[in-house]
Scaffold this active site. Structure first.
Site, mmCIF file in Angstrom:
data_model
loop_
_atom_site.group_PDB
_atom_site.id
_atom_site.type_symbol
_atom_site.label_atom_id
_atom_site.label_comp_id
_atom_site.label_asym_id
_atom_site.label_seq_id
_atom_site.Cartn_x
_atom_site.Cartn_y
_atom_site.Cartn_z
ATOM 1 N N ALA A 69 -3.787 -2.061 2.285
ATOM 2 C CA ALA A 69 -2.642 -2.616 1.556
ATOM 3 C C ALA A 69 -3.125 -3.675 0.575
ATOM 4 O O ALA A 69 -2.511 -3.873 -0.480
ATOM 5 C CB ALA A 69 -1.627 -3.209 2.522
ATOM 6 N N THR A 70 -4.221 -4.332 0.904
ATOM 7 C CA THR A 70 -4.788 -5.320 -0.024
ATOM 8 C C THR A 70 -5.098 -4.637 -1.350
ATOM 9 O O THR A 70 -4.777 -5.152 -2.430
ATOM 10 C CB THR A 70 -6.059 -5.950 0.590
ATOM 11 N N GLN A 177 4.502 -5.539 6.913
ATOM 12 C CA GLN A 177 4.952 -5.930 8.250
ATOM 13 C C GLN A 177 6.324 -5.368 8.595
ATOM 14 O O GLN A 177 6.775 -5.492 9.739
ATOM 15 C CB GLN A 177 4.984 -7.464 8.385
ATOM 16 N N HIS A 196 -2.649 0.218 9.775
ATOM 17 C CA HIS A 196 -3.056 -0.426 11.045
ATOM 18 C C HIS A 196 -2.022 -1.396 11.603
ATOM 19 O O HIS A 196 -2.168 -1.890 12.709
ATOM 20 C CB HIS A 196 -4.448 -1.061 10.924
ATOM 21 N N THR A 232 -12.910 9.862 -2.897
ATOM 22 C CA THR A 232 -12.620 10.936 -1.951
ATOM 23 C C THR A 232 -11.767 10.400 -0.806
ATOM 24 O O THR A 232 -12.120 9.400 -0.186
ATOM 25 C CB THR A 232 -13.937 11.501 -1.385
ATOM 26 N N CYS A 315 -5.818 -14.672 8.683
ATOM 27 C CA CYS A 315 -6.623 -15.135 7.548
ATOM 28 C C CYS A 315 -6.740 -16.645 7.574
ATOM 29 O O CYS A 315 -7.824 -17.207 7.464
ATOM 30 C CB CYS A 315 -5.974 -14.725 6.227
HETATM 31 N N1 PLP Z 1 0.395 -7.917 3.454
HETATM 32 C C1 PLP Z 1 0.755 -8.388 4.654
HETATM 33 C C2 PLP Z 1 2.105 -8.964 4.835
HETATM 34 C C3 PLP Z 1 -0.135 -8.319 5.736
HETATM 35 O O1 PLP Z 1 0.231 -8.791 6.919
HETATM 36 C C4 PLP Z 1 -1.407 -7.734 5.527
HETATM 37 C C5 PLP Z 1 -2.388 -7.686 6.624
HETATM 38 O O2 PLP Z 1 -2.869 -8.701 7.059
HETATM 39 C C6 PLP Z 1 -1.734 -7.235 4.259
HETATM 40 C C7 PLP Z 1 -0.803 -7.354 3.247
HETATM 41 C C8 PLP Z 1 -3.060 -6.600 3.985
HETATM 42 O O3 PLP Z 1 -3.136 -5.349 4.633
HETATM 43 P P1 PLP Z 1 -4.551 -4.603 4.821
HETATM 44 O O4 PLP Z 1 -5.133 -5.144 6.090
HETATM 45 O O5 PLP Z 1 -4.217 -3.155 4.908
HETATM 46 O O6 PLP Z 1 -5.382 -4.922 3.635
#
Ligand code: PLP
Length: 372
Positions: A69-70, A177, A196, A232, A315
């Site tokens: 997601a990052t 979330q 995840h 890929t 984090c």
């Molecule tokens: N956005 C939120 C609200 C999250 O809690 C997280 C994960 O910590 C992320 C983005 C980032 O997700 P990913 O671990 O898939 O990069």
């Protein structure tokens, strides 16, 4: 070990592991190759794509898989700003967003973009009037999350999207979330999700895009994923994400009822002296962020090594800095450092949670020299 860190990550569902297994062990074909094996892998990825789109629940649109997601958030923000119409160089976001959003915005700010970071009130909620005041004809993008990862509060995404659209801007929602747990209303143009956090594998996310909206690519190369996200794809990870999304949709009401029960048991078990951080009603109840006057939360966590829970966020915990979310809701550094986050869900039992809360309560009292 009692695992209470569901916002950091969730246990992989057995159904997900089973669905992934053949794609890890035997089925190794490149899903982008034209062979029969390749086409079989590509077909499995398309099933997974539909499952994730269904769990997101918005009408129309298309979805591209990403490495996290990052990545999806970085892509949405940088790619939308790259394509922003002339004269629109403002991004409006919120002080309590995830670092993936805040740091991408800061990076753009260093390149001349105008970034507005909206405050939140003491309950952690955005005031729509602040959005209205910040969003204008210079704004290209408004980025606001659905459910906060540290304090669990639910933002008014539909209203924020409407205000963005009224000013001709796009709306990006970080729904990481909330996926499979909290309804995502219609409105966002771009949505980032991650496997995840919903009992799927790590290192796979996705970006959903409303029809007609396509951020400039972040990753260039072989032209996979509709030509806009090269690299890929891993059939195992995509299939795992799809299986997790399907399961989350099927178990939605059971999981919800379970989490509500867990919340009632946990909050009912708390002794005096604890305060819940963030709104208690506009909240996902699998997140219990607590503070206690004078508590050394980092010490509490290291004293209770067989309980996995966290400081504000995974984090923020690593950095040693007090959580930016707790600071944004008006807590002092000291109060933020006196806060812990318990995250629970599908596989948490009531007995586990009650015993963990009792032990946390007793250890906090002992730390403060109070009788048990
Ligand atoms: N956005 C939120 C609200 C999250 O809690 C997280 C994960 O910590 C992320 C983005 C980032 O997700 P990913 O671990 O898939 O990069």
């Amino acid at each position: 070990m009692i695992y209470l860190d569901y916002q950091a990550t969730t246990p992989v569902a057995p159904e997900v592991a089973a669905a992934m297994q053949p794609w890890i062990a035997e089925k190794f074909a490149n899903p982008h190759s034209p062979s029969r094996w390749g086409r079989e892998a590509a077909a499995a990825i398309e099933v997974a794509r539909k499952q994730v789109v269904q769990a997101i629940g918005l009408s129309g649109g298309r979805l591209a898989f990403t490495g996290s997601a990052t990545e999806a958030l970085n892509w949405a923000i940088k790619g939308a700003m790259e394509k922003a119409p002339e004269g629109r160089n403002r991004i409006v976001t919120v002080a309590t967003e995830h670092a993936a959003v805040l740091d991408a915005c800061e990076w753009l700010e260093g390149r001349g973009y105008d970034v507005v970071r909206l405050p939140v009130g003491p309950r952690g909620l955005i005031d729509p009037d602040d959005v209205k005041a910040a969003v204008d004809e210079r704004t290209a993008l408004v980025a606001a999350m659905l459910v906060n990862n540290e304090i669990g509060v639910i933002q008014a995404v539909a209203e924020i999207a409407r205000l963005a659209h009224d000013a001709g801007a796009l709306m990006l929602c970080d729904a990481v979330q909330g996926l499979g747990r909290v309804d995502l209303p219609e409105g966002p143009d771009l949505v980032a999700v991650s496997a995840h956090k919903i009992h799927g594998p790590k290192a796979i996310g996705a970006l959903w895009m409303r029809d007609g909206i396509e951020p400039a690519p972040l990753i260039h190369g072989g032209g996979q994923e509709m030509g806009i996200r090269s690299g890929t794809l891993s059939p195992a990870l995509c299939v795992g994400f799809g299986a997790a999304a399907k399961l989350a949709s099927e178990r939605r009401s059971t999981d919800h009822a379970h989490v509500e029960r867990l919340w009632d048991s946990a909050t009912g078990e708390l002794g005096p002296g604890w305060t819940i951080n963030g709104s208690t009603d506009r909240r996902y109840h699998g997140n219990l962020n607590l503070r206690r006057e004078g508590l050394d939360a980092a010490r509490l966590i290291s004293d209770l090594r067989d309980l996995a829970f966290s400081l504000g966020s995974a984090c923020a915990s690593g950095s040693g800095r007090p959580s930016h979310v707790l600071r944004a809701i008006g807590l002092s550094d000291r109060e933020a450092r006196s806060s812990v986050r318990l995250g629970f869900g599908r596989y948490t039992t009531e007995e586990e949670l009650v015993s963990a809360v009792r032990r946390i309560d007793a250890a906090a009292r002992a730390q403060q020299g109070l009788a048990a």
